[in-house]
Design a protein around this motif. Sequence first.
Motif, PDB file in Angstrom:
ATOM      1  N   ALA C   9      22.286  -6.510 -26.258  1.00 29.53           N
ATOM      2  CA  ALA C   9      20.820  -6.194 -25.596  1.00 29.53           C
ATOM      3  C   ALA C   9      20.653  -7.132 -24.400  1.00 29.53           C
ATOM      4  O   ALA C   9      20.206  -6.590 -23.437  1.00 29.53           O
ATOM      5  N   ALA C  10      20.895  -8.456 -24.518  1.00 32.23           N
ATOM      6  CA  ALA C  10      20.594  -9.368 -23.560  1.00 32.23           C
ATOM      7  C   ALA C  10      21.450  -8.895 -22.330  1.00 32.23           C
ATOM      8  O   ALA C  10      21.100  -9.044 -21.129  1.00 32.23           O
ATOM      9  N   ASP C  11      22.674  -8.539 -22.694  1.00 29.89           N
ATOM     10  CA  ASP C  11      23.763  -8.261 -21.302  1.00 29.89           C
ATOM     11  C   ASP C  11      22.971  -6.893 -20.955  1.00 29.89           C
ATOM     12  O   ASP C  11      23.111  -6.912 -19.565  1.00 29.89           O
ATOM     13  N   ASP C  12      22.731  -5.988 -21.599  1.00 29.03           N
ATOM     14  CA  ASP C  12      21.956  -4.641 -20.939  1.00 29.03           C
ATOM     15  C   ASP C  12      20.869  -5.081 -20.137  1.00 29.03           C
ATOM     16  O   ASP C  12      20.684  -4.766 -19.032  1.00 29.03           O
ATOM     17  N   ALA C  13      20.086  -5.964 -20.865  1.00 31.95           N
ATOM     18  CA  ALA C  13      18.739  -6.214 -20.222  1.00 31.95           C
ATOM     19  C   ALA C  13      19.163  -6.966 -18.832  1.00 31.95           C
ATOM     20  O   ALA C  13      18.815  -6.597 -17.758  1.00 31.95           O
ATOM     21  N   TYR C  14      20.175  -7.777 -18.757  1.00 32.27           N
ATOM     22  CA  TYR C  14      20.756  -8.557 -17.605  1.00 32.27           C
ATOM     23  C   TYR C  14      21.040  -7.486 -16.661  1.00 32.27           C
ATOM     24  O   TYR C  14      20.830  -7.460 -15.263  1.00 32.27           O
ATOM     25  N   ARG C  15      22.016  -6.584 -17.220  1.00 31.56           N
ATOM     26  CA  ARG C  15      22.641  -5.730 -16.142  1.00 31.56           C
ATOM     27  C   ARG C  15      21.252  -4.814 -15.380  1.00 31.56           C
ATOM     28  O   ARG C  15      21.307  -4.673 -14.288  1.00 31.56           O
ATOM     29  N   ILE C  16      20.404  -4.511 -16.285  1.00 30.50           N
ATOM     30  CA  ILE C  16      19.255  -3.830 -15.606  1.00 30.50           C
ATOM     31  C   ILE C  16      18.543  -4.378 -14.763  1.00 30.50           C
ATOM     32  O   ILE C  16      18.227  -4.073 -13.582  1.00 30.50           O
ATOM     33  N   LEU C  17      18.272  -5.736 -15.137  1.00 27.99           N
ATOM     34  CA  LEU C  17      17.804  -6.532 -14.222  1.00 27.99           C
ATOM     35  C   LEU C  17      18.337  -6.884 -12.736  1.00 27.99           C
ATOM     36  O   LEU C  17      17.888  -6.658 -11.767  1.00 27.99           O
ATOM     37  N   GLU C  18      19.569  -6.813 -13.037  1.00 28.14           N
ATOM     38  CA  GLU C  18      20.575  -7.243 -11.864  1.00 28.14           C
ATOM     39  C   GLU C  18      20.489  -5.820 -10.821  1.00 28.14           C
ATOM     40  O   GLU C  18      20.432  -6.086  -9.869  1.00 28.14           O
ATOM     41  N   ASN C  19      20.494  -4.669 -11.764  1.00 29.41           N
ATOM     42  CA  ASN C  19      20.497  -3.405 -10.910  1.00 29.41           C
ATOM     43  C   ASN C  19      19.017  -3.330 -10.039  1.00 29.41           C
ATOM     44  O   ASN C  19      19.052  -2.800  -8.851  1.00 29.41           O
ATOM     45  N   ALA C  20      18.207  -3.862 -10.928  1.00 31.08           N
ATOM     46  CA  ALA C  20      16.755  -3.465 -10.194  1.00 31.08           C
ATOM     47  C   ALA C  20      16.784  -4.434  -9.141  1.00 31.08           C
ATOM     48  O   ALA C  20      16.576  -4.034  -8.013  1.00 31.08           O
ATOM     49  N   ARG C  21      17.374  -5.669  -9.236  1.00 30.24           N
ATOM     50  CA  ARG C  21      17.259  -6.662  -8.300  1.00 30.24           C
ATOM     51  C   ARG C  21      18.028  -5.975  -6.852  1.00 30.24           C
ATOM     52  O   ARG C  21      17.624  -6.217  -5.713  1.00 30.24           O
ATOM     53  N   LEU C 227       5.098 -10.492   9.598  1.00 29.72           N
ATOM     54  CA  LEU C 227       5.644 -10.122   8.458  1.00 29.72           C
ATOM     55  C   LEU C 227       6.986 -10.931   8.160  1.00 29.72           C
ATOM     56  O   LEU C 227       8.099 -10.496   8.519  1.00 29.72           O
ATOM     57  N   ASP C 228       6.881 -12.053   7.620  1.00 30.80           N
ATOM     58  CA  ASP C 228       7.802 -13.159   7.350  1.00 30.80           C
ATOM     59  C   ASP C 228       8.761 -12.474   6.126  1.00 30.80           C
ATOM     60  O   ASP C 228       8.486 -12.888   4.957  1.00 30.80           O
ATOM     61  N   VAL C 229       9.849 -11.742   6.473  1.00 31.85           N
ATOM     62  CA  VAL C 229      10.281 -11.147   5.301  1.00 31.85           C
ATOM     63  C   VAL C 229      11.357 -12.147   4.754  1.00 31.85           C
ATOM     64  O   VAL C 229      11.581 -12.024   3.514  1.00 31.85           O
ATOM     65  N   ALA C 230      11.980 -13.230   5.596  1.00 35.83           N
ATOM     66  CA  ALA C 230      12.641 -14.161   5.063  1.00 35.83           C
ATOM     67  C   ALA C 230      12.417 -14.762   3.796  1.00 35.83           C
ATOM     68  O   ALA C 230      13.201 -14.928   2.826  1.00 35.83           O
ATOM     69  N   ARG C 231      11.232 -14.978   3.769  1.00 31.89           N
ATOM     70  CA  ARG C 231      10.575 -16.018   2.628  1.00 31.89           C
ATOM     71  C   ARG C 231      10.594 -14.963   1.436  1.00 31.89           C
ATOM     72  O   ARG C 231      10.897 -15.443   0.304  1.00 31.89           O
ATOM     73  N   ILE C 232      10.371 -13.786   1.390  1.00 34.36           N
ATOM     74  CA  ILE C 232      10.423 -12.794   0.346  1.00 34.36           C
ATOM     75  C   ILE C 232      11.627 -12.787  -0.379  1.00 34.36           C
ATOM     76  O   ILE C 232      11.937 -12.946  -1.715  1.00 34.36           O
ATOM     77  N   PHE C 233      12.726 -12.607   0.607  1.00 36.69           N
ATOM     78  CA  PHE C 233      14.066 -12.640   0.032  1.00 36.69           C
ATOM     79  C   PHE C 233      14.480 -14.034  -0.697  1.00 36.69           C
ATOM     80  O   PHE C 233      15.078 -13.878  -1.680  1.00 36.69           O
ATOM     81  N   ALA C 234      14.070 -15.213  -0.110  1.00 37.96           N
ATOM     82  CA  ALA C 234      14.201 -16.306  -0.826  1.00 37.96           C
ATOM     83  C   ALA C 234      13.636 -16.454  -2.034  1.00 37.96           C
ATOM     84  O   ALA C 234      14.301 -17.015  -3.099  1.00 37.96           O
ATOM     85  N   GLU C 235      12.473 -15.735  -2.420  1.00 35.34           N
ATOM     86  CA  GLU C 235      12.092 -15.819  -3.731  1.00 35.34           C
ATOM     87  C   GLU C 235      12.717 -15.053  -4.593  1.00 35.34           C
ATOM     88  O   GLU C 235      13.012 -15.413  -5.698  1.00 35.34           O
ATOM     89  N   PHE C 236      13.477 -13.944  -4.120  1.00 36.36           N
ATOM     90  CA  PHE C 236      14.438 -13.008  -5.348  1.00 36.36           C
ATOM     91  C   PHE C 236      15.499 -13.769  -5.449  1.00 36.36           C
ATOM     92  O   PHE C 236      15.932 -13.634  -6.464  1.00 36.36           O
ATOM     93  N   ARG C 237      16.135 -14.498  -4.576  1.00 38.31           N
ATOM     94  CA  ARG C 237      17.383 -15.125  -4.842  1.00 38.31           C
ATOM     95  C   ARG C 237      17.384 -16.557  -5.368  1.00 38.31           C
ATOM     96  O   ARG C 237      17.996 -16.733  -6.270  1.00 38.31           O
TER      97      ARG C 237
END
Lengths: 86, 154, 237, 105
Positions: C9-21, C227-237
Amino acid sequence: MNNFLIVITLALCLLVFVVLYRVVFGPGVFNRIAAISAIGTKTLVILIIFGYFYNRVEMFIDISLVYALLNFIGCVAAAKYLETEG
Amino acid sequence: MIIRGEDIIIKTISRVLVPFIQLYALYVIMHGHYSPGGGFQGGVILGASMVLLFITHGYAEVNRKFSENIAVLFSSIGVLIYSGIGFLCLLLLGNYLDYSKLYKILSVDPAHARSLGILGVEIGVGFAVMAVMFSIFFDISTGGVSPDDEEEAE
Amino acid sequence: MEVTLLVQAADDAYRILENARGQAVELLNTATKLTSDTRWMEEKKIEAVLMGAQKKKSSLQNFVVTFLMLFAFWALLSGKFDSFHLSLGVVCSFVVALLGHDLLFANVRVGDIRVIVQRFLAYLPWHVYQIVVANFHVAYLALSPKMPISPKIMRFKTKLESDISWVTLANSITLTPGTITIDIEEGEFVVHALSEKLADDLNTGEMEDRIAHVFMEADHIYIQDVLDVARIFAEFR
Amino acid sequence: MMSVMTIVSVLFILGGLFFFTTATIGLIRFPDFFTRLHATGKGDTLAVFLSLLGLALYEGFSLTGLKIVIIAIFMFIAQPTATHAISKAGLRFGLKPWMREEDRK
């Protein structure tokens, strides 16, 4: 005032002779061009002061403006020529 | 727009200065009978302004404004004005370039006619000097062959 | 048993999250590309509009303005205000303006000319002060017996855009203490400085900012900065 | 009896002469071409400007004085440009700028 202007003119002439050292002995043609341009600026002031001696300032201003123009054009032309030849 | 890498400073400054230099040259020609200068000096300044335009903007720009053929034409016109006024004075029973005789056709008094005659002669001399000086520079800088001729030969 | 399920389940959840990201990153990438594309297109459109408008009115307007300036210059030079000399002046300025109306205003930037003149006049006192300082500096160097100079050549890129501001910057650099503009190579100013400290003074960019202010080039606001896009990316990674 | 204007113009002309002198000394004393251009490019500009301004003040506010100011403005534009033109030609020609010994390493 006239005596004062005579003194200034003599001092400027002396400076022109000092700069002439660079024109004669200055190593390379670029030093000579720079020195000739410096002589031109002094000459144009001397020309206007001459106008006060002869009481014909407006006449000497025209000559001096022509001198400034030809000094500038000659300087740019010499620089351009040396740039393409070198 | 700015063309990177070209000598933009000299170009811009000469672009701004050239019209004023030309107007100053015309002033020297037109006021030749009150102040120093006159036809020859004004013509030299006018030619120098053209030379400045040539060395900063290149052949094509100058050729568009003032080509070599026009320079030749102007030098002939200048000599024609000068000698024409001279011969006109001869026809009016004066000496060559005896301006005061011009009052017979200009309907002004002799002194004024003399001043106008000098002005006309100076305009002629100015045109001739400017055109000849410019075409000498033209020939020296292009080696006597204009780039247009070379293109046609190819 | 339960552990494996949990792990799965954790694996799945992780994959889904990864996909979403991944999808989110892709979406944001497309969004930035779109904004930059639209920005580019908008700039093109504005430029085209301005160019068209300029071409239509510029030729005649340039001619008239050049003529008036030249005529004022003639009146100043001549000093004779009778009808004969004034008419000579009109003819001469007309001829010169006809020949050179595209010279004086070759690359006009869009901007309020009155504001530029006002700001330029406000810029002059500082500049004159700099020139006086520069001259005392040269006098000090020329008169001091040991001559404390260690010249170096430095290069810097400028953010200025129009050619008239480049010329102002170059001439200002030449007139300020210890530096002269030697060359402009591919948009880089090559400056000869008399010592390290003076070069650093130039690198602070104070003069550049002032000239940008004079020619109204500091007034741009780019979409990218807002529209400082770079900062949003940094949050994601 | 000298008026205030005359005294001011005398001061301006003396200032111009001072900067002319320092520019000339710099032109003679500096070690290489580029450093000499520092002297002429800056010194002569301000010196010409000051002397012409002094002469214009002495002349008074007339058309002639305005013409002198025109020459001063012209020099103000032309002198840095001429300096730039020569220095650029020198660099492209291949002149090497002079450096101190310790900086060369």
